[in-house]
Design a protein around this motif. Structure first.
Motif, short mmCIF file in Angstrom:
data_model
loop_
_atom_site.label_atom_id
_atom_site.label_comp_id
_atom_site.label_asym_id
_atom_site.label_seq_id
_atom_site.Cartn_x
_atom_site.Cartn_y
_atom_site.Cartn_z
N THR A 56 -62.52 0.59 10.74
CA THR A 56 -61.67 1.68 10.24
C THR A 56 -61.90 1.91 8.75
N ALA A 57 -62.00 0.83 7.98
CA ALA A 57 -62.26 0.95 6.55
C ALA A 57 -63.60 1.65 6.30
N LEU A 58 -64.61 1.30 7.11
CA LEU A 58 -65.92 1.93 6.97
C LEU A 58 -65.84 3.43 7.24
N VAL A 59 -65.14 3.81 8.30
CA VAL A 59 -64.99 5.23 8.64
C VAL A 59 -64.29 5.97 7.50
N LEU A 60 -63.25 5.37 6.94
CA LEU A 60 -62.46 6.04 5.91
C LEU A 60 -63.20 6.15 4.59
N MET A 61 -64.23 5.34 4.40
CA MET A 61 -65.00 5.41 3.15
C MET A 61 -66.11 6.46 3.21
N LEU A 62 -66.44 6.90 4.42
CA LEU A 62 -67.52 7.89 4.56
C LEU A 62 -67.04 9.28 4.15
N PRO A 63 -67.94 10.10 3.55
CA PRO A 63 -67.56 11.45 3.12
C PRO A 63 -67.53 12.43 4.29
N LEU A 64 -66.46 12.36 5.10
CA LEU A 64 -66.36 13.16 6.31
C LEU A 64 -65.19 14.12 6.23
N GLY A 65 -65.22 15.15 7.07
CA GLY A 65 -64.10 16.06 7.21
C GLY A 65 -63.03 15.46 8.11
N LEU A 66 -61.90 16.16 8.25
CA LEU A 66 -60.79 15.61 9.02
C LEU A 66 -61.17 15.34 10.47
N GLY A 67 -61.84 16.31 11.10
CA GLY A 67 -62.22 16.14 12.50
C GLY A 67 -63.16 14.97 12.69
N ALA A 68 -64.12 14.82 11.79
CA ALA A 68 -65.08 13.72 11.89
C ALA A 68 -64.41 12.37 11.67
N ILE A 69 -63.45 12.33 10.73
CA ILE A 69 -62.70 11.08 10.51
C ILE A 69 -61.94 10.71 11.77
N LEU A 70 -61.31 11.71 12.40
CA LEU A 70 -60.56 11.44 13.62
C LEU A 70 -61.48 10.91 14.72
N VAL A 71 -62.68 11.48 14.83
CA VAL A 71 -63.66 10.98 15.80
C VAL A 71 -64.00 9.53 15.50
N GLY A 72 -64.19 9.21 14.22
CA GLY A 72 -64.49 7.83 13.83
C GLY A 72 -63.35 6.88 14.16
N LEU A 73 -62.11 7.30 13.90
CA LEU A 73 -60.95 6.46 14.22
C LEU A 73 -60.84 6.25 15.73
N THR A 74 -61.14 7.29 16.49
CA THR A 74 -61.11 7.17 17.95
C THR A 74 -62.16 6.16 18.40
N ALA A 75 -63.33 6.19 17.78
CA ALA A 75 -64.39 5.24 18.13
C ALA A 75 -63.95 3.81 17.86
N THR A 76 -63.20 3.59 16.77
CA THR A 76 -62.73 2.22 16.48
C THR A 76 -61.74 1.75 17.54
N MET A 77 -60.89 2.67 18.02
CA MET A 77 -59.94 2.30 19.09
C MET A 77 -60.70 1.94 20.36
N ILE A 78 -61.75 2.69 20.67
CA ILE A 78 -62.56 2.39 21.85
C ILE A 78 -63.24 1.04 21.68
N CYS A 79 -63.68 0.74 20.47
CA CYS A 79 -64.29 -0.58 20.20
C CYS A 79 -63.30 -1.70 20.49
N TYR A 80 -62.03 -1.48 20.14
CA TYR A 80 -61.04 -2.52 20.42
C TYR A 80 -60.87 -2.70 21.94
N VAL A 81 -60.88 -1.59 22.67
CA VAL A 81 -60.79 -1.69 24.13
C VAL A 81 -61.92 -2.55 24.67
N LEU A 82 -63.13 -2.35 24.16
CA LEU A 82 -64.27 -3.14 24.61
C LEU A 82 -64.15 -4.60 24.18
N LEU A 83 -63.64 -4.83 22.97
CA LEU A 83 -63.45 -6.20 22.51
C LEU A 83 -62.42 -6.94 23.35
N ASN A 84 -61.45 -6.21 23.87
CA ASN A 84 -60.44 -6.83 24.73
C ASN A 84 -61.02 -7.46 25.99
N LEU A 85 -62.19 -6.99 26.40
CA LEU A 85 -62.80 -7.54 27.62
C LEU A 85 -63.11 -9.01 27.47
#
Length: 376
Positions: free
Chosen positions: A334-363
């Motif tokens: 999440t910190a990495l996504v928030l440091m990147l020079p992205l627009g709002l939509g792209a940041i939201l996509v990045g945050l969504t990807a981190t949530m999906i990563c957590y789902v995979l880590l839960n396995l």
């Protein structure tokens, strides 16, 4: 004792409790409007603080009633009427939030204190329900009555002292319950019921997030950026659902002493969910400064995971290594996504990807979930 739902081996949340949750979420929806108002593209720290301060008494009414019903609910006519009256007072408070709390402060405080006093009276009436354990109900009822009296006295003062005294009453309630933890062990929390209650409220709040997406899409021109934001927002809500409920069975059958670790941690989880829902709306509308969006994203993510993980950390010790490593990984992403020079939509996509990563880590600890389900 035979009428107490506490001793029901197949206890489920009542229809009245689910109705109560709906009323609470309506009030929270009105409070959430505070985070939807971007002034010239900015949401200031004072807005976040205001939302938390408005959310706290609403949540404390819900929590106080849930603590009572968890141990003393008989689903009697008296209990139903008392609960319905509390719900009406919540509706009145919600209306004052929409109209402006400063102009209707005394009425909002009176309704809050009225709800808390009703809960206190419910405790006093229930002091014999567990026979010789009546001291527990009388003690908690007295705490809630004193806390309500402290908060009610705030109407005689002027700001900022009135606000300080009002919240002092809430802090008194919380601190007293923590200090009286050993007394609460006399009537332990009904673990399965408490977990179900917070789970039901969480699913309704996730539904409110979807409503927020729909509302944001109602009056816009459909272009690629807001379609991506809407899809990403729904995927994020779905991932949050997966993260929250995937290991829920590990809590449902735990023996909880006071239930504080579950109940109090959800205060932070609910605030985090409200902030993340607001972010999805702003990403679709593209009406927020990227710097403010990043700050809100950081706060919302941290609060969500703090509220979600603490209960598991305290009640399911075997999960602690996974919880710490998974949370650290997601926070780093999440910190990495928030440091990147992205627009709002792209940041939201990045945050969504981190949530999906957590789902995979839960396995990694699915074997623990299966083992717990098999044992149940």
């Amino acid at each position: 004792m035979k009428d107490l739902r506490y001793f029901d081996p197949h206890r489920r949340a009542t229809w009245l409790e689910l109705f109560f949750d709906l009323i609470f979420v309506v009030a929270i929806g009105d409070a959430g409007e505070i985070l939807s108002e971007a002034h010239e593209g900015h949401i200031g720290a004072h807005q976040i603080l205001r939302f938390v301060l408005v959310f706290l008494p609403l949540w404390w009414i819900w929590a106080g009633h849930t603590i009572y019903a968890n141990r003393f609910d008989t689903d009697s006519r008296q209990h139903r009427l008392s609960t319905l009256l509390i719900m009406f007072l919540l509706i009145v408070i919600s209306a004052q939030i929409s109209a402006g709390l400063q102009e209707h402060y005394a009425l909002a405080v009176a309704c809050y204190c009225g709800a808390r006093l009703i809960i206190a009276v419910m405790y006093f009436v229930s002091r014999r329900k567990h026979h010789d354990r009546g001291g527990f109900a009388s003690t908690v009822g007295t705490v809630f009555a004193v806390g309500a009296a402290i908060s009610l006295s705030s109407v005689m003062l002027k700001p900022p002292w009135s606000y300080l005294v009002f919240y002092a009453g809430i802090v008194f309630d919380m601190a007293a319950l923590l200090l009286l933890s050993r007394r609460l062990h006399v009537v332990p929390a009904h673990g399965a019921h408490l977990v179900e209650r917070v789970g039901c409220l969480t699913i309704i709040m996730l539904g409110e997030s979807v409503i927020s997406i729909s509302a944001a899409l109602a009056d816009i021109t459909w272009i690629r950026s807001n379609v991506i934001a809407a899809v990403s927002g729904f995927v994020m809500v779905s991932a949050i659902w997966w993260i929250y409920y995937d290991s829920f069975h590990l809590l449902e059958h735990r023996k909880l002493a006071t239930g504080h670790s579950i109940l109090y941690s959800h205060f932070f989880l609910f605030i985090g969910l409200a902030i993340l829902a607001s972010l999805i709306r702003h990403a679709i509308l593209d009406d927020l400064d990227p710097g403010d969006f990043r700050q809100l994203a950081a706060v919302g993510t941290v609060l969500f995971f703090l509220g979600k993980q603490y209960g598991y950390y305290m009640e399911v010790p075997e999960l602690r290594p996974y919880l710490l490593s998974n949370t650290a990984a997601v926070c780093a992403l999440t910190a990495l996504v928030l440091m990147l020079p992205l627009g709002l939509g792209a940041i939201l996509v990045g945050l969504t990807a981190t949530m999906i990563c957590y789902v995979l880590l839960n396995l990694r600890y699915r074997h623990l979930v299966r083992a717990r389900q098999a044992a149940a």
